[in-house]
Design a protein around this motif. Structure first.
Motif, PDB file in Angstrom:
ATOM      1  N   UNK B  41       0.836  -1.213   0.000  1.00 33.83           N
ATOM      2  CA  UNK B  41       0.000   0.000   0.000  1.00 33.83           C
ATOM      3  C   UNK B  41       0.867   1.257   0.000  1.00 33.83           C
ATOM      4  N   UNK B  42       1.910   1.245   0.848  1.00 33.09           N
ATOM      5  CA  UNK B  42       2.745   2.449   0.973  1.00 33.09           C
ATOM      6  C   UNK B  42       3.438   2.772  -0.346  1.00 33.09           C
ATOM      7  N   UNK B  43       3.947   1.714  -1.021  1.00 35.83           N
ATOM      8  CA  UNK B  43       4.596   1.953  -2.316  1.00 35.83           C
ATOM      9  C   UNK B  43       3.548   2.370  -3.339  1.00 35.83           C
ATOM     10  N   UNK B  44       2.389   1.697  -3.302  1.00 37.09           N
ATOM     11  CA  UNK B  44       1.309   2.030  -4.235  1.00 37.09           C
ATOM     12  C   UNK B  44       0.909   3.488  -4.146  1.00 37.09           C
ATOM     13  N   UNK B  48       1.407   5.048  -7.726  1.00 37.88           N
ATOM     14  CA  UNK B  48       0.211   5.083  -8.572  1.00 37.88           C
ATOM     15  C   UNK B  48      -0.047   6.490  -9.073  1.00 37.88           C
ATOM     16  N   UNK B  49      -0.659   6.604 -10.266  1.00 40.26           N
ATOM     17  CA  UNK B  49      -1.070   7.926 -10.745  1.00 40.26           C
ATOM     18  C   UNK B  49      -2.083   8.537  -9.779  1.00 40.26           C
ATOM     19  N   UNK B  50      -2.377   9.809  -9.976  1.00 38.49           N
ATOM     20  CA  UNK B  50      -3.095  10.567  -8.971  1.00 38.49           C
ATOM     21  C   UNK B  50      -4.447   9.963  -8.553  1.00 38.49           C
ATOM     22  N   UNK B  51      -5.283   9.664  -9.550  1.00 31.31           N
ATOM     23  CA  UNK B  51      -6.640   9.233  -9.188  1.00 31.31           C
ATOM     24  C   UNK B  51      -6.680   7.835  -8.576  1.00 31.31           C
ATOM     25  N   UNK B  56      -7.086   4.463  -3.644  1.00 27.90           N
ATOM     26  CA  UNK B  56      -6.427   3.546  -2.704  1.00 27.90           C
ATOM     27  C   UNK B  56      -6.372   4.174  -1.305  1.00 27.90           C
ATOM     28  N   UNK B  57      -6.004   5.454  -1.251  1.00 27.27           N
ATOM     29  CA  UNK B  57      -5.893   6.129   0.047  1.00 27.27           C
ATOM     30  C   UNK B  57      -7.252   6.149   0.756  1.00 27.27           C
ATOM     31  N   UNK B  58      -8.327   6.362  -0.010  1.00 22.62           N
ATOM     32  CA  UNK B  58      -9.658   6.431   0.598  1.00 22.62           C
ATOM     33  C   UNK B  58     -10.076   5.066   1.133  1.00 22.62           C
TER      34      UNK B  58
END
Lengths: 237, 226
Positions: B41-44, B48-51, B56-58
């Motif tokens: 998750x942390x690397x993602x 990952x691109x912005x959206x 993922x963060x949400x």
């Protein structure tokens, strides 16, 4: 979408009941936890000889034994001894004591993090201990402890789901009841309740963020994220 | 009411057995899953691109901010919905639910560990990234050989602390009827009306296992600090 609205209107009274139980435990738990954190946190740094040791023992006891064990103790063991708190009371006291112990570590750490010079200045001004804590150290520590307390508040709100083990009908209970209704189904039932918990946690967390900004503004400081996360992980272990 | 040392003594055996068979197993395997997923998750979140990154963060936020018992019940409901108990008919339901518990604990705590990794990654100075670029290291190798080893040093005590927190949350497994230590204590206490003794023993086992580990983590933190 219409499924969700239908389920919401069908289950509104039940969800409302569940929400009330969850909020009761959250607010009651937070109130008890704040008192416990401040008392144990101040005791930990007090100049009196016995208090820090007593505080340490209490804190390690409540941090080390699991929340569920403590709740069962309050719920099963105390009533035969003549102290019947009832399920809601046991939940509030259990959550408050457990998270209060974690919170006291945040309070203690923040009080210790206030620069030594500030303590020395109060000594030079020959302020009494209560006076210097109240007027000089606490306002500065307050800004430092809010991020940690914020995270603990969110954890306490999540912790209210233990209500299930005390036979209370909180939001988690109603999620599983709604799921059993073929008209609602698994995804809608849990979707609604996940979102409700998320919104409660978000509301608590944003409220405390506001307090934090205000406290920092009064001291002329800026926020620091990395320190906060570290502090929470330490407090929770 | 008096404290009956005999009842406490008799409870030690079965509680320790439940502790080793379920509590410890779930904690160890759950921590391994959480530590691995948390890093992903942390690397993602950085790569990952912005959206997709924001989505993922949400999702991580929602998982982190909702209760474990709710997630455990949800997991059990999903397994029931997909007819998992019949499909895995040769695995005992209790064992299957224990596996489910391990997965749910792993996912829940991975969202916390992701935050710890993030703090660790952010603590690495910008010069390290620039040096990797100057050496034209591929992105993958930059992570593996430069960033992760350094970030891990700052993150390790934090991960350990989350593992301890997970350990103390294992009694939540009661909601999906996995016979872990505290539900065993409740069962034994209910049969003999010796709740005081059995819960005291269960609490002491928790304390005896978690306190030394917590002290160890504090020492590790001091040792690993730059």
């Amino acid at each position: 979408m219409s499924d969700i609205l239908q389920a919401l209107s069908d289950y509104r009274p039940y969800l409302w009941e569940g929400l009330q139980v969850t909020l009761q435990l959250s607010l009651g738990g937070v109130a008890v936890a704040i008192v416990v954190s401040v008392v144990l946190g101040l005791a930990a740094i007090s100049p009196l000889p016995v208090l820090p040791v007593v505080s340490r023992v209490i804190v390690e006891f409540f941090r080390g034994t699991s929340l569920v064990v403590q709740l069962f103790f309050l719920y099963y063991v105390l009533p035969p001894l003549g102290l019947d708190l009832g399920p809601v009371g046991a939940g509030i006291v259990g959550l408050g004591l457990n998270y209060g112990a974690y919170g006291s570590e945040v309070v203690r750490g923040s009080l210790n993090a206030v620069p030594k010079g500030q303590w020395e200045t109060t000594l030079a001004l020959s302020m009494s201990w209560p006076l210097k804590v109240r007027r000089v150290v606490w306002p500065q520590a307050w800004a430092l402890m809010l991020p940690g307390l914020n995270n603990l508040t969110v954890m306490l709100v999540k912790g209210t789901a233990v209500a299930l083990l005390l036979g209370l009908h909180d939001l988690t209970y109603w999620a599983d009841e709604m799921r059993k209704d073929p008209d609602v189904g698994l995804w809608t039932a849990y979707g609604i309740v996940f979102l409700l918990y998320y919104l409660i946690a978000l509301a608590c967390s944003s409220g405390l963020r506001l307090l934090e900004r205000r406290a920092q503004r009064r001291l002329g400081l800026r926020a620091d994220v990395a320190v906060t996360d570290r502090a929470t992980a330490e407090a929770v272990a | 009411m008096e404290f009956d040392p005999n009842a406490a003594f008799e409870a030690v055996g079965p509680l320790l057995a439940a502790f080793l068979q379920v509590t410890l197993l779930v904690t160890v395997l759950g921590s391994i899953i959480a530590a691995a997923l948390g890093l992903v998750w942390a690397i993602g979140r950085r790569e990952l691109p912005r959206i997709p990154g924001a989505i993922l963060a949400w999702i991580l936020d929602v998982v982190r901010m909702t209760p474990l018992p709710l997630q455990l019940l949800f997991g059990m409901a999903v397994v029931t919905e997909l007819d998992g108990f019949r499909r895995f008919g040769d695995i005992e339901p209790t064992t299957l639910l224990t596996y489910l518990g391990i997965v749910v604990f792993g996912i829940h705590y991975s969202t916390y560990m992701a935050e710890s990794y993030r703090a660790g990654i952010e603590s690495i100075r910008q010069g390290q990234w620039e040096a990797a670029t100057a050496l034209s290291l591929p992105r993958r190798r930059t992570w593996r050989a430069v960033i992760i080893p350094q970030a891990l040093r700052a993150t390790l005590p934090s991960l350990g602390n989350w593992a301890i927190a997970m350990f103390k949350d294992t009694p939540f497994l009661i909601v999906i009827t996995v016979p872990e230590m505290v539900s065993e204590a409740e069962r034994i206490g209910g049969a003999s009306f010796k709740y005081t003794e059995t819960f005291a023993v269960a609490g002491l086992i928790f304390l005896a296992a978690s306190y030394p580990t917590a002290v160890l983590m504090r020492k590790l933190e001091k040792k690993l600090a730059y």
